[in-house]
Design an enzyme around this catalytic site. Structure first.
Site, PDB file in Angstrom:
ATOM      1  N   LYS A 115      10.712  -3.985  -0.994  1.00  0.00           N
ATOM      2  CA  LYS A 115       9.997  -2.577  -0.041  1.00  0.00           C
ATOM      3  C   LYS A 115       9.073  -3.512   1.131  1.00  0.00           C
ATOM      4  CE  LYS A 115       6.295   0.762  -1.038  1.00  0.00           C
ATOM      5  NZ  LYS A 115       5.634   1.204  -2.532  1.00  0.00           N
ATOM      6  N   LEU A 166       1.759   5.229   1.836  1.00  0.00           N
ATOM      7  CA  LEU A 166       2.056   4.800   0.338  1.00  0.00           C
ATOM      8  C   LEU A 166       1.626   5.845  -0.717  1.00  0.00           C
ATOM      9  CD1 LEU A 166       1.206   0.774   0.790  1.00  0.00           C
ATOM     10  CD2 LEU A 166       3.321   2.131   1.489  1.00  0.00           C
ATOM     11  N   SER A 192       6.496   5.983  -3.090  1.00  0.00           N
ATOM     12  CA  SER A 192       6.542   5.356  -2.009  1.00  0.00           C
ATOM     13  C   SER A 192       7.635   4.520  -1.758  1.00  0.00           C
ATOM     14  CB  SER A 192       5.442   4.869  -1.463  1.00  0.00           C
ATOM     15  OG  SER A 192       4.763   3.829  -2.398  1.00  0.00           O
ATOM     16  N   VAL A 212       1.158   2.696  -7.332  1.00  0.00           N
ATOM     17  CA  VAL A 212      -0.336   3.021  -7.591  1.00  0.00           C
ATOM     18  C   VAL A 212      -0.362   4.481  -8.214  1.00  0.00           C
ATOM     19  CG1 VAL A 212      -0.776   4.216  -5.406  1.00  0.00           C
ATOM     20  CG2 VAL A 212      -2.399   2.754  -6.411  1.00  0.00           C
ATOM     21  N   ALA A 213       0.621   5.291  -8.179  1.00  0.00           N
ATOM     22  CA  ALA A 213       0.630   6.957  -8.621  1.00  0.00           C
ATOM     23  C   ALA A 213       2.117   7.152  -9.189  1.00  0.00           C
ATOM     24  CB  ALA A 213       0.195   7.694  -7.863  1.00  0.00           C
ATOM     25  N   GLY A 214       3.047   6.093  -9.384  1.00  0.00           N
ATOM     26  CA  GLY A 214       4.263   6.315  -9.663  1.00  0.00           C
ATOM     27  C   GLY A 214       5.411   5.950  -8.791  1.00  0.00           C
ATOM     28  N   SER A 215       5.075   5.237  -7.827  1.00  0.00           N
ATOM     29  CA  SER A 215       5.790   4.794  -6.621  1.00  0.00           C
ATOM     30  C   SER A 215       6.857   4.045  -6.796  1.00  0.00           C
ATOM     31  CB  SER A 215       4.809   4.054  -5.407  1.00  0.00           C
ATOM     32  OG  SER A 215       3.824   4.870  -4.927  1.00  0.00           O
TER      33      SER A 215
END
Length: 573
Positions: A115, A166, A192, A212-215
């Protein structure tokens, strides 16, 4: 005048990076621009352990492996715009000079994509911001994560696209442009870490993203690859840049992604076997536990599996529901016990709390790096609502709650604001109580693992984040709890099987679901991948990977089709 100069500098730096990327790709040798050969396909499909052994014994050249995956990356980029920094020439130099890459390590000669947030010495780490262009001078040396990879024998060869915040289901920015889904260019590959998923779906090998929330999980679901959200402290995260420095309410983790489950398991074990706590102070000194793998891989052991069918905010679409039921039936055939989770702790509370903690600064940090006129995707723009005057936010809340009578959406709007340190402490206190509630619930139910949809929808169309941004509860919950969770691709959207009933009216749903279901169209989505999420408790990476393997074996002929060379056919430079 300063706004104008800021904007002109922004456009100049964007053009500079795109031209630099184009030149780096075009200057590669002709072998990188040729069609995939039979030898390339053999390398792509060879088990990773066999490929590593062949490099270590000199049966295959690491240059040959690099050329195969470089060729895949170039063609994947032409199809999806998935690449940012192209490191291939530097990787060749490292291999030629035997500099910094340990070709006897557990990842000997394996190309790894990264990334764009991950620092590689001598290259920019833009995170998609034009203000970060030229920051390679600040990072002349590899960061700890990249040093670990090279010590293990891996060959970092490309960096991949992402959104600047992100915090998006898309991977688009002004510097690098829009990344598209390899199965349908009108759809997002996820965010992201969407550049990674697009590359892996097109034949890449293994990569690293952040979550951080499914990235790493949503991109795997959207694009049809595998990923593992590690618990905090299990995977290194030193040597990165981020748009949200200091955000710890819902900690971001770096985690692996791969095209195959065997690659994902091998890669995870190899990195943990490198004792990452010697490279990064934040990593727990927890060695790989083969005994846990053996315990849950044992075919005689029957599993107790909780099925989370809905987060009670946005019910899963027919395609995502079918994928979950496919896994459930495969587990039932193997004799495993399926346990309903109707009495699970309130998942909307996790969404509310997580949104407030994640955006406690009101979006100040990720906006602070943006230049005048720099694009921000519409989903992340909603988080900037917190900068509006409090009276505007309050009136919006009242209108949604009492005129539209939508309590869920009203509550999220109310929470989209910067909060004080005292409020932040209070929310962290609630978070810990919520984690304890789940801890006791899991103990009471005696689950081995859970299964759930990764998202209510398959991949979304471009620019749909504004309406689907809050549809993240299925993944976000396990960030808040800090549980280990993996994604296994299961099926594809079928226009005949996955239609909505003729009586379905999305306008009768709550506001969060209404906005999401505007984009569900089984005919337009036909062929897009659909995955299922497998969840363990904190620091149970070995268990989750072992159960993912048992599920994949149980699926048998229903198993997801792996890399299809047709994805890269008809690509024109």
């Amino acid at each position: 005048m300063s706004f104008l100069s800021d904007y002109l500098r922004h456009k100049q730096d964007c053009n500079l990076k795109r031209a630099e990327r184009k030149e780096r790709i075009s200057s590669l040798g002709p072998e990188y621009h040729a069609a995939l050969s039979g030898k390339d396909l053999d390398t792509i499909n060879k088990p990773i352990a066999e490929l590593v052994s062949s490099v270590q014994s000199n049966a295959i050249s690491p240059f040959s492996v690099l050329q195969t995956y470089g060729k895949v990356a170039v063609r994947a980029h032409l199809k999806t715009n998935c690449l940012t920094e192209v490191l291939i020439s530097a990787a060749e130099d490292s291999l030629k000079n035997s500099r910094g890459v340990n070709l006897q390590g557990p990842l000997a000669g394996i190309p790894v994509s990264l990334k764009d947030t991950i620092i590689v010495g001598g290259f920019d780490t833009t995170v998609g911001y034009s203000s970060f262009v030229g920051n390679k001078a600040d990072n002349p040396q590899d960061g700890p994560m990249v040093r670990l990879l090279k010590d293990a024998g891996a060959v970092p060869y490309v960096k991949t696209n992402l959104p600047i915040s992100l915090l998006s289901y898309e991977s688009t920015n002004d510097v690098w442009g829009r990344c598209t889904n390899p199965y349908n260019k009108a759809y997002s590959p996820g965010g992201s870490t969407g550049g990674e998923s697009a590359l892996l779906a097109c034949g890449g090998r293994i990569g690293i993203g952040s979550d951080v929330a499914g990235s790493v999980r949503v991109p795997a679901h959207f694009s049809g690859c595998y990923s593992l959200r590690c618990a905090t402290g299990r995977w290194p995260k030193a040597g990165i840049l981020t748009s949200m420095p200091g955000q710890e309410g819902v900690p971001s983790v770096y985690s692996p992604m791969a095209r195959t489950l065997d690659d994902l398991s091998y890669f995870t074990k190899a990195v943990i076997g490198m004792k990452p706590w010697k490279y990064d102070h934040s990593v727990h000194p927890l060695a790989w536990r083969d005994e846990m793998v053996e315990e849950f891989a044992d075919q005689e052991r029957r599993l107790r599996v909780g099925v989370l069918r809905t987060d009670k905010v946005v019910d899963p679409s027919p395609a995502c529901k079918r994928a979950l039921e496919t896994v459930e039936e495969a587990l039932r055939r193997e004799g495993h016990e399926i346990v309903e989770m109707e009495d699970a702790p309130d998942m909307f509370e996790a969404l509310r709390m997580g949104a407030l903690l994640l955006n406690a600064d009101g979006g100040w940090w990720f906006n602070s790096y943006r230049r005048f006129g720099e694009w921000l995707d519409s989903g992340a723009s909603l988080l900037s609502f917190g900068k509006w005057p409090s009276i505007v936010r309050y009136l919006s809340y009242l209108w949604i709650k009492y005129i539209r009578r939508d309590n869920l959406w009203a509550e999220l709007v109310k929470q989209t604001r910067p909060i004080s340190a005292a409020e932040n402490w209070g929310e962290v206190k609630k978070r810990e109580a919520y984690r304890a509630e789940w801890f006791e619930y899991w103990n009471r139910k005696q689950f081995d693992v859970l299964i759930s949809p990764p998202n209510a929808l398959p991949a979304i169309p471009h620019d749909a984040s504004k309406d689907t941004f809050s549809n993240c509860g299925y993944c976000f919950l396990f960030n808040l709890l800090d549980y280990t969770a993996g994604i296994i691709p299961v099926t594809h959207v079928d226009s005949a099987l996955d239609k909505l009933p003729s009586t379905f009216d999305h306008r009768k749903l709550n506001g969060i679901a209404t906005r999401a279901y505007r984009y569900y169209d089984a005919e337009r989505m036909h062929g897009l991948p659909v995955g299922v999420q497998i969840i363990g408790r904190r620091l149970e990476e070995e268990k989750v990977l072992a159960v993912m393997k048992r599920i994949e074996n149980a699926l048998g002929e229903d198993k997801y089709k792996l890399f299809d060379p047709e994805l890269l056919n008809n690509v024109v430079d």
